[in-house]
Write an enzyme that holds these catalytic residues in place. Sequence first.
Site, mmCIF file in Angstrom:
data_model
loop_
_atom_site.group_PDB
_atom_site.id
_atom_site.type_symbol
_atom_site.label_atom_id
_atom_site.label_comp_id
_atom_site.label_asym_id
_atom_site.label_seq_id
_atom_site.Cartn_x
_atom_site.Cartn_y
_atom_site.Cartn_z
ATOM 1 N N MET A 107 -4.795 -6.018 0.771
ATOM 2 C CA MET A 107 -4.635 -4.871 1.669
ATOM 3 C C MET A 107 -3.194 -4.828 2.155
ATOM 4 S SD MET A 107 -5.957 -2.357 3.524
ATOM 5 C CE MET A 107 -5.540 -1.427 5.007
ATOM 6 N N VAL A 138 -3.211 -10.151 2.742
ATOM 7 C CA VAL A 138 -2.442 -9.077 3.373
ATOM 8 C C VAL A 138 -1.108 -8.995 2.628
ATOM 9 C CG1 VAL A 138 -1.385 -8.218 5.491
ATOM 10 C CG2 VAL A 138 -3.540 -9.496 5.594
ATOM 11 N N LYS A 139 -0.717 -7.799 2.252
ATOM 12 C CA LYS A 139 0.512 -7.612 1.473
ATOM 13 C C LYS A 139 1.690 -7.342 2.413
ATOM 14 C CE LYS A 139 0.155 -5.405 -2.544
ATOM 15 N NZ LYS A 139 -0.202 -4.350 -3.549
ATOM 16 N N ILE A 140 2.713 -8.176 2.284
ATOM 17 C CA ILE A 140 3.962 -8.013 3.033
ATOM 18 C C ILE A 140 5.096 -7.917 2.016
ATOM 19 C CG2 ILE A 140 5.567 -9.057 4.674
ATOM 20 C CD1 ILE A 140 3.260 -10.479 5.991
#
Length: 360
Positions: A107, A138-140
Amino acid sequence: MTHLQSLRDIGQSLWLDNITREILDDGTLQSYIDEYDITGLTSNPTIFDQAIGGSSAYDAGIREKAAAGKRDAGLFVELALEDLRRAADMFRPVFDATGGVDGWVSMELSPLLAADTAGSIEAAKRIHAQAERENLFVKIPGTPEGIPAIEESIFAGVPINVTLLFSTEQYMAAAEAYLRGIERRIEAGLGPVVGSVASLFISRWDKGSADQLPEELHNRLGIAVGQQAYRAYRELLASERWKKLAAAGAQPQRLLWASTGTKDPKAPDTLYIEALAAPDTINTMPEKTLRAFADHGKVRGAMAEDGGDYAATLEKITAAGVDIDALAAQLQREGAEAFVKSWNQLMQRIADKAQSLAGG
């Protein structure tokens, strides 16, 4: 049996670069798991913008959440997590069977936070807690502002998919952030296992350089950069620094090939899948590319651990006038801008739908 088996035999995980409520509802995703052995998937704002805009499958959810006072990013995150929780549950058996190495979904943070380190750290914690699924990344983005957010998130125990990496240097910065986060956890007496992948974007290199290169060098830059990054990845896994962490129980941050759909209509539709067949990596493919390789893809052997002939290729491309370092920075900047554009379109689309559905 499909041609995808040859990739799995090499030791590569195959993920889907897409999610929609329709492929969850109609059994398509389950068929990819059963028939193609897909073991994870990725999402981004562009994927969700297309999914919500191209279907009525989300209308009931938008109407219900808007009526409850949800709007904008808060409404979208709830919609997206509904899909991703379902997908995460479908991949949970492989997550458990591989000890958390495989079986992930992803996400993306709001791309509006790309230059906000503190905001990214807080949002990553919040989204992962809200998802309530261990196997959700979690996409950073691996931008200069994103790198410290990646380290802090890993230290906090939040699994991270580092996105928007283009060059080996950008990849190594992301890998360093992961290592520092794990080292700090061990020093603090915390568990050493926090999942992470580093997503290197491939095809955009070739699209971004085509106008500067003679035809014989078209569609070679992305693969060469991938070979170079793979060499760095293998060297890192062989390093004493990593061996010390592995002995403490840490798992490696895996290298993931992203943007592997062929963009040049003159090139083979399985170009990047064949070239990037490499052990201990992930290839996340668009549906069209996945089906194409299942039908007629061929693997001519695993990528060389030393990167093969990448140096000669990069030398030719540089001699032809391409500033590879400058292009890497440009591609990362343009990628971030494209996600902002998709995000803004997505927010407007949801607002428009909420208004029209309320009126209906």
